[in-house]
Design a protein around this motif. Sequence first.
Motif, PDB file in Angstrom:
ATOM      1  N   MET A 199       6.185  -8.620  -2.408  1.00 15.33           N
ATOM      2  CA  MET A 199       5.302  -7.642  -1.784  1.00 15.33           C
ATOM      3  C   MET A 199       6.116  -6.608  -0.998  1.00 15.33           C
ATOM      4  O   MET A 199       5.823  -5.403  -1.047  1.00 15.33           O
ATOM      5  N   VAL A 200       7.145  -7.064  -0.296  1.00 14.13           N
ATOM      6  CA  VAL A 200       7.993  -6.162   0.487  1.00 14.13           C
ATOM      7  C   VAL A 200       8.712  -5.174  -0.422  1.00 14.13           C
ATOM      8  O   VAL A 200       8.761  -3.966  -0.153  1.00 14.13           O
ATOM      9  N   HIS A 201       9.270  -5.659  -1.517  1.00 16.94           N
ATOM     10  CA  HIS A 201      10.003  -4.778  -2.433  1.00 16.94           C
ATOM     11  C   HIS A 201       9.067  -3.825  -3.184  1.00 16.94           C
ATOM     12  O   HIS A 201       9.435  -2.680  -3.457  1.00 16.94           O
ATOM     13  N   ILE A 202       7.866  -4.293  -3.494  1.00 16.12           N
ATOM     14  CA  ILE A 202       6.865  -3.416  -4.124  1.00 16.12           C
ATOM     15  C   ILE A 202       6.530  -2.259  -3.174  1.00 16.12           C
ATOM     16  O   ILE A 202       6.429  -1.096  -3.592  1.00 16.12           O
ATOM     17  N   TRP A 203       6.372  -2.583  -1.898  1.00 12.13           N
ATOM     18  CA  TRP A 203       6.054  -1.542  -0.908  1.00 12.13           C
ATOM     19  C   TRP A 203       7.183  -0.514  -0.814  1.00 12.13           C
ATOM     20  O   TRP A 203       6.938   0.699  -0.796  1.00 12.13           O
ATOM     21  N   ARG A 204       8.423  -1.000  -0.758  1.00  9.37           N
ATOM     22  CA  ARG A 204       9.562  -0.078  -0.673  1.00  9.37           C
ATOM     23  C   ARG A 204       9.676   0.783  -1.932  1.00  9.37           C
ATOM     24  O   ARG A 204      10.028   1.969  -1.844  1.00  9.37           O
ATOM     25  N   LEU A 205       9.381   0.177  -3.069  1.00  8.40           N
ATOM     26  CA  LEU A 205       9.392   0.938  -4.324  1.00  8.40           C
ATOM     27  C   LEU A 205       8.333   2.026  -4.292  1.00  8.40           C
ATOM     28  O   LEU A 205       8.592   3.177  -4.666  1.00  8.40           O
ATOM     29  N   ARG A 206       7.155   1.677  -3.816  1.00  2.93           N
ATOM     30  CA  ARG A 206       6.062   2.650  -3.738  1.00  2.93           C
ATOM     31  C   ARG A 206       6.415   3.812  -2.802  1.00  2.93           C
ATOM     32  O   ARG A 206       6.053   4.955  -3.054  1.00  2.93           O
ATOM     33  N   GLU A 207       7.110   3.513  -1.720  1.00  2.68           N
ATOM     34  CA  GLU A 207       7.495   4.574  -0.781  1.00  2.68           C
ATOM     35  C   GLU A 207       8.376   5.620  -1.467  1.00  2.68           C
ATOM     36  O   GLU A 207       8.388   6.788  -1.060  1.00  2.68           O
ATOM     37  N   ILE A 209       8.364   6.276  -4.963  1.00  7.03           N
ATOM     38  CA  ILE A 209       7.825   6.899  -6.181  1.00  7.03           C
ATOM     39  C   ILE A 209       6.370   7.360  -6.048  1.00  7.03           C
ATOM     40  O   ILE A 209       5.894   8.113  -6.901  1.00  7.03           O
ATOM     41  N   GLU A 210       5.687   6.928  -4.992  1.00  4.47           N
ATOM     42  CA  GLU A 210       4.283   7.294  -4.844  1.00  4.47           C
ATOM     43  C   GLU A 210       4.117   8.477  -3.894  1.00  4.47           C
ATOM     44  O   GLU A 210       4.841   8.592  -2.908  1.00  4.47           O
ATOM     45  N   GLU A 211       3.157   9.314  -4.195  1.00  7.17           N
ATOM     46  CA  GLU A 211       2.831  10.421  -3.295  1.00  7.17           C
ATOM     47  C   GLU A 211       2.262   9.866  -1.995  1.00  7.17           C
ATOM     48  O   GLU A 211       2.566  10.342  -0.908  1.00  7.17           O
ATOM     49  N   ASN A 212       1.411   8.839  -2.126  1.00  3.02           N
ATOM     50  CA  ASN A 212       0.861   8.138  -0.969  1.00  3.02           C
ATOM     51  C   ASN A 212       0.947   6.639  -1.244  1.00  3.02           C
ATOM     52  O   ASN A 212       0.141   6.089  -1.986  1.00  3.02           O
ATOM     53  N   PRO A 213       1.929   5.950  -0.646  1.00  2.00           N
ATOM     54  CA  PRO A 213       2.132   4.515  -0.917  1.00  2.00           C
ATOM     55  C   PRO A 213       0.894   3.657  -0.630  1.00  2.00           C
ATOM     56  O   PRO A 213       0.725   2.604  -1.249  1.00  2.00           O
ATOM     57  N   LYS A 214       0.043   4.106   0.282  1.00  2.00           N
ATOM     58  CA  LYS A 214      -1.142   3.328   0.618  1.00  2.00           C
ATOM     59  C   LYS A 214      -2.230   3.454  -0.448  1.00  2.00           C
ATOM     60  O   LYS A 214      -3.152   2.636  -0.500  1.00  2.00           O
ATOM     61  N   GLU A 215      -2.137   4.502  -1.244  1.00  2.00           N
ATOM     62  CA  GLU A 215      -3.083   4.693  -2.356  1.00  2.00           C
ATOM     63  C   GLU A 215      -2.279   4.844  -3.647  1.00  2.00           C
ATOM     64  O   GLU A 215      -2.252   5.902  -4.262  1.00  2.00           O
ATOM     65  N   SER A 216      -1.645   3.760  -4.017  1.00  2.00           N
ATOM     66  CA  SER A 216      -0.714   3.779  -5.147  1.00  2.00           C
ATOM     67  C   SER A 216      -1.415   4.097  -6.466  1.00  2.00           C
ATOM     68  O   SER A 216      -2.420   3.479  -6.824  1.00  2.00           O
ATOM     69  N   LYS A 217      -0.844   5.069  -7.199  1.00  2.00           N
ATOM     70  CA  LYS A 217      -1.402   5.451  -8.493  1.00  2.00           C
ATOM     71  C   LYS A 217      -0.441   5.148  -9.654  1.00  2.00           C
ATOM     72  O   LYS A 217      -0.791   5.327 -10.812  1.00  2.00           O
ATOM     73  N   ILE A 218       0.763   4.729  -9.296  1.00  2.00           N
ATOM     74  CA  ILE A 218       1.728   4.364 -10.343  1.00  2.00           C
ATOM     75  C   ILE A 218       1.805   2.847 -10.442  1.00  2.00           C
ATOM     76  O   ILE A 218       1.437   2.263 -11.456  1.00  2.00           O
ATOM     77  N   VAL A 219       2.294   2.210  -9.381  1.00  2.00           N
ATOM     78  CA  VAL A 219       2.301   0.743  -9.331  1.00  2.00           C
ATOM     79  C   VAL A 219       0.958   0.314  -8.755  1.00  2.00           C
ATOM     80  O   VAL A 219       0.743   0.345  -7.544  1.00  2.00           O
ATOM     81  N   GLU A 220       0.052  -0.082  -9.626  1.00  2.00           N
ATOM     82  CA  GLU A 220      -1.304  -0.419  -9.203  1.00  2.00           C
ATOM     83  C   GLU A 220      -1.408  -1.880  -8.795  1.00  2.00           C
ATOM     84  O   GLU A 220      -0.751  -2.752  -9.362  1.00  2.00           O
ATOM     85  N   THR A 221      -2.265  -2.136  -7.810  1.00  2.00           N
ATOM     86  CA  THR A 221      -2.577  -3.507  -7.410  1.00  2.00           C
ATOM     87  C   THR A 221      -3.887  -3.929  -8.063  1.00  2.00           C
ATOM     88  O   THR A 221      -4.889  -3.232  -7.959  1.00  2.00           O
TER      89      THR A 221
END
Length: 232
Positions: A199-207, A209-221
């Motif tokens: 979960m920690v590494h997914i969050w860092r990855l999202r930061e 590559i994502e425009e908004n890590p809290k509303e991920s549109k690439i790495v979806e949950t």
Amino acid sequence: MFNIIIVDDEEEILELMEVYLCNDGYNVLKATNGIEALKIINEEQIHLAILDIMMPGMNGLQVCIEIRKKYNIPIIMLSAKSQDMDKIQGLSMGSYDYMVKPFNPMELLARVKAQIRRYVYLNENSEVSKKEEIVEIKGISINKRNHKVHLYGKEIKLTPIEYKILLLLASNNGKIFNSEDIFKEIWKEKYFEGNNTVMVHIWRLREKIEENPKESKIVETVWGVGYKIEEE
């Protein structure tokens, strides 16, 4: 159907080659000089060229040089000269094969088939190799050879772990991986319940590559299941 251009200033030789090649299923285009040949090659999709060396004006060697500036098609040179230096010169200019006049039409046909097979094999494997090396999804391009990642053309710097997670998800379009799956795949270790490493590494990855890590549109949950990257 493969398109073959034959270039020779002797009409009888052109007609002879045309008969044998057409009977074997090839589409033949003819030219009697280098300028005409280059015009055809630039206008049509040519898979193989047969060039006579001794032509007035632009000779076969000069035509070969011009072809090589743009195209990587097989070239078979024809010449009345049989000296080794003439063959070496033709091959060094970019031709794949060399035949001395007069030649056996059946031998020429066999050499054409061999060069066409080689051309098809190399091009197919080039495409396969390219597809295998590059993973593209949702604006992300991952080069597996040099481990570089681009997002809409801009390079993104990832840690080795982030890269591996991204590659895993991107290479499996739409497949959902839970934290245990990802942990076992990346770390090659036994997963323990409550481990939040993934979960920690997914969050860092999202930061990154994502425009908004809290509303991920690439790495979806996928809530209660896991994570995925899916091309829409």
